[in-house]
Write a protein that holds these residues in place. Sequence first.
Motif, PDB file in Angstrom:
ATOM      1  N   ILE A 140       2.831  14.022   1.446  1.00 28.08           N
ATOM      2  CA  ILE A 140       3.959  13.596   1.113  1.00 28.08           C
ATOM      3  C   ILE A 140       3.920  12.201   1.942  1.00 28.08           C
ATOM      4  N   ASP A 141       4.322  11.607   1.197  1.00 28.25           N
ATOM      5  CA  ASP A 141       5.055  10.523   2.009  1.00 28.25           C
ATOM      6  C   ASP A 141       6.878   9.968   1.552  1.00 28.25           C
ATOM      7  N   TYR A 142       7.477  10.084   2.358  1.00 32.99           N
ATOM      8  CA  TYR A 142       8.768   9.800   2.266  1.00 32.99           C
ATOM      9  C   TYR A 142       9.768   8.862   3.212  1.00 32.99           C
ATOM     10  N   SER A 143      11.267   9.000   3.374  1.00 32.64           N
ATOM     11  CA  SER A 143      11.666   8.457   4.119  1.00 32.64           C
ATOM     12  C   SER A 143      11.271   6.849   4.136  1.00 32.64           C
ATOM     13  N   SER A 144      10.510   6.779   5.691  1.00 36.77           N
ATOM     14  CA  SER A 144       9.457   5.438   5.384  1.00 36.77           C
ATOM     15  C   SER A 144      10.495   4.273   5.364  1.00 36.77           C
ATOM     16  N   PRO A 145      11.073   4.174   6.612  1.00 39.45           N
ATOM     17  CA  PRO A 145      11.844   3.470   6.751  1.00 39.45           C
ATOM     18  C   PRO A 145      11.307   2.053   7.477  1.00 39.45           C
ATOM     19  N   ASN A 146      12.022   0.805   7.662  1.00 42.90           N
ATOM     20  CA  ASN A 146      11.298   0.053   8.544  1.00 42.90           C
ATOM     21  C   ASN A 146      11.776  -0.935   9.546  1.00 42.90           C
ATOM     22  N   ASN A 180       5.641   9.522   7.189  1.00 44.59           N
ATOM     23  CA  ASN A 180       6.140   8.826   7.334  1.00 44.59           C
ATOM     24  C   ASN A 180       5.609   7.471   7.721  1.00 44.59           C
ATOM     25  N   HIS A 181       5.693   6.888   6.682  1.00 47.94           N
ATOM     26  CA  HIS A 181       5.356   5.260   6.530  1.00 47.94           C
ATOM     27  C   HIS A 181       6.246   4.189   6.475  1.00 47.94           C
ATOM     28  N   LEU A 182       6.055   3.506   8.494  1.00 49.34           N
ATOM     29  CA  LEU A 182       6.906   3.492   8.487  1.00 49.34           C
ATOM     30  C   LEU A 182       6.100   2.109   8.244  1.00 49.34           C
ATOM     31  N   GLY A 183       7.161   0.737   8.226  1.00 45.95           N
ATOM     32  CA  GLY A 183       7.332  -0.378   7.872  1.00 45.95           C
ATOM     33  C   GLY A 183       7.236  -1.245   9.464  1.00 45.95           C
ATOM     34  N   ASP A 184       5.921  -1.107   9.305  1.00 46.21           N
ATOM     35  CA  ASP A 184       5.776  -1.690  11.368  1.00 46.21           C
ATOM     36  C   ASP A 184       4.838  -2.438  11.351  1.00 46.21           C
ATOM     37  N   SER A 332      -2.455  -2.177   3.224  1.00 47.29           N
ATOM     38  CA  SER A 332      -2.610  -1.147   3.293  1.00 47.29           C
ATOM     39  C   SER A 332      -1.671  -0.399   1.848  1.00 47.29           C
ATOM     40  N   ASP A 333      -1.323  -0.290   0.935  1.00 49.05           N
ATOM     41  CA  ASP A 333      -1.378   1.085   0.390  1.00 49.05           C
ATOM     42  C   ASP A 333      -2.392   1.932   0.040  1.00 49.05           C
ATOM     43  N   MET A 334      -2.976   0.818  -0.607  1.00 47.73           N
ATOM     44  CA  MET A 334      -4.580   1.004  -1.139  1.00 47.73           C
ATOM     45  C   MET A 334      -5.310   1.867   0.623  1.00 47.73           C
ATOM     46  N   ILE A 350       1.941  12.523  -2.874  1.00 48.67           N
ATOM     47  CA  ILE A 350       3.063  12.597  -3.664  1.00 48.67           C
ATOM     48  C   ILE A 350       3.744  11.280  -3.061  1.00 48.67           C
ATOM     49  N   TYR A 351       4.563  10.020  -3.332  1.00 50.76           N
ATOM     50  CA  TYR A 351       5.342   8.841  -3.324  1.00 50.76           C
ATOM     51  C   TYR A 351       6.269   9.271  -3.645  1.00 50.76           C
ATOM     52  N   VAL A 352       7.612   9.239  -1.978  1.00 51.72           N
ATOM     53  CA  VAL A 352       9.093   9.146  -2.582  1.00 51.72           C
ATOM     54  C   VAL A 352      10.038   7.378  -2.274  1.00 51.72           C
ATOM     55  N   VAL A 353       9.271   7.364  -3.355  1.00 50.72           N
ATOM     56  CA  VAL A 353      10.119   5.726  -3.314  1.00 50.72           C
ATOM     57  C   VAL A 353      10.677   5.463  -4.135  1.00 50.72           C
ATOM     58  N   ASP A 354      11.598   4.450  -3.897  1.00 49.27           N
ATOM     59  CA  ASP A 354      12.852   4.248  -5.184  1.00 49.27           C
ATOM     60  C   ASP A 354      12.236   3.554  -6.119  1.00 49.27           C
ATOM     61  N   GLY A 356      12.511   0.674  -8.314  1.00 46.63           N
ATOM     62  CA  GLY A 356      11.860  -0.088  -8.420  1.00 46.63           C
ATOM     63  C   GLY A 356      10.753  -0.485  -7.715  1.00 46.63           C
ATOM     64  N   GLN A 357       9.935   0.367  -7.572  1.00 53.26           N
ATOM     65  CA  GLN A 357       8.687   0.553  -6.663  1.00 53.26           C
ATOM     66  C   GLN A 357       7.843   1.330  -7.204  1.00 53.26           C
ATOM     67  N   GLY A 358       7.650   1.281  -8.555  1.00 54.38           N
ATOM     68  CA  GLY A 358       7.314   1.981  -9.623  1.00 54.38           C
ATOM     69  C   GLY A 358       6.041   1.180 -10.073  1.00 54.38           C
TER      70      GLY A 358
END
Length: 605
Positions: A140-146, A180-184, A332-334, A350-354, A356-358
């Motif tokens: 499960i991928d969530y939070s994931s801030p940059n 936590n899929h950080l935008g790094d 990167s998502d692939m 599972i991707y818990v993402v806003d 807008g990224q649907g």
Amino acid sequence: QAKSGGAHSKTGSTAMAGGVQCLFVALSELFSAAIRAAFPDMDEVATAINSNSRFGDYQCNAALPIVKRLKDKGVKMSPRDVAQKIIDCVPSSPLVERLEVAGAGFINVFVNKTFAAEQLRLMIVGGVPAPTVPRRRVVIDYSSPNIAKEMHVGHLRSTIIGDSIARLLDFLGHDVLRINHLGDWGTQFGMLIAHLADKFPNFRTETPPITDLQAFYKESKKRFDEDEAFKKRAYDCVVRLQSYEEDIIKAWKLICAVSEREFEKIYERLNVHGLVPRGESFYQSRMQGVVQQLTEAGFLEEDDGRKIMFAPGCDLPLTVVKSDGGFTYDTSDMAALRQRIQEERADWLIYVVDAGQGAHLQSVFACARRAGWLDGGVRCDHVGFGVVLGEDKKKFKTRSGDTVRLVDLLDEGVRRAQEKLREKGRDQELTADELREAQENVAYGCIKYADLSHNRNHEYVFSFDKMLDDRGNTAAYLLYALTRIRSISRRAQVTPEQLLEAARAGTAIQLLHEKEWKLARVLLRFPEVVVRVTEDLFIHSLCDYLYELSTTFTEFYDNCYCVEKDRQTGEVVNVNMSRMLLCEATAQVMTRCFDILGIKTVQKM
Ligand code: ARG
């Protein structure tokens, strides 16, 4: 509204730890056996068990679809006759008191009270059990801030919803990996690193004292926008970063570390644990592999120098390679998806993402399917959510128009909760420690609950006044309700040990009063509610259930004496142990719900 078997039927077993059964599953199995016996030539029919029946405790609505199927085959039979035929074939079961045909062929089910009471007793003895479901490996991928950008309320939603879903899946016994899929790995690092090198030339040997990364980001952005030479250096740094030049990597790591420490503080306050930080950079080398595989398989098309990929059911192609040869968010998502399936062995992503990224995630899923990565029954869910609005129904902003910093938001929550508790004079009754516990748990609980109790697909209005209101479906109300239930036994001078002992010794729970029975039925619906949430991942149904449980308890408590006291002396003269056990079962189920929601309960408030 009729509810179909869904994942329940896939569980294949009604047993739960501690011998407690999920009534919904048990009834579904009884009726599907009955339907098979009554209509052996018919393909499987959904049992259509409705657990919210106004007429019986449950209802089976399978007769009508069967009538239709018979009609298609030229057989005429009335719905009531079909219903009766099903009833005649229901195997005998301790669970069922009585079945009756009603209206246009509905089957009302009345649950046996002795059986229900025993289920509740087992629940108190063994704890609220999780229904048995086939175990899955979930990523499960969530939070994931940059990195280097402040976490904002959108990330707060992802963090809260993701944490709760992960807790739910943990509870059900799944093997859950929280990522936590950080935008790094974005181009923003170019300017940050260039600025760091100017401001702290000693960064290779000394750790620069950056405390306010937000300000640091702003400074470098300003230079980037105004100074051409700096901009050039920034671009240069991106290239050097992506080729893993040692000093540049060092600077990058420093910046990431500062950022992650900030995120960690938020997670700590929100009681969010177990998130494994694994940013986009992690997939850098894997992206090459993905591009190679997709190229060899002939999935990529040239488009104006870019390499793009289409798939059935995706309107928007993915840009897998840019015209300058670089990779994108899509790439990167692939790579991340493939890594999760092939290396982490996940069979549920599972991707818990806003919301807008649907479209982006649907394209990623569609392309992964085309590439064959989802073969073998991998389930993919985009758990989307709407934007957070301010009380003016506009995008959530501070008065000066800046994005709201999460730390400030949490601080304000605690301050407001404190005010509320003081207004009620709680600071006079609670010790300093109890007060601190209460104000923090109430504040964070209310923030979480306000988010979780709304349908996540909708936008929601962030309002401290509403979430801290102790009337209505709020955490403030529910946490308070739980402390009241807990205080009942305390005032009756019954210890938790005595309660457990009474349940162990087989004290019967009487379900004679209408309100006792109503409460018992709600309590026994808990397992089916949690299983249903795993089907659609709408946590608000668990909140609705928790609220229903709490109001049903109040009805019970207002109508049924639990403790009798002497009018004059106030001394306890009689304790109704059966009802104390109902209180205890309610407290246990409520506590379990709070656990899944990630909300810490309070002893006193
Ligand atoms: N960092 C992204 C953002 O802030 C969210 C990442 C979500 N996860 C993913 N695998 N794309 O918008």
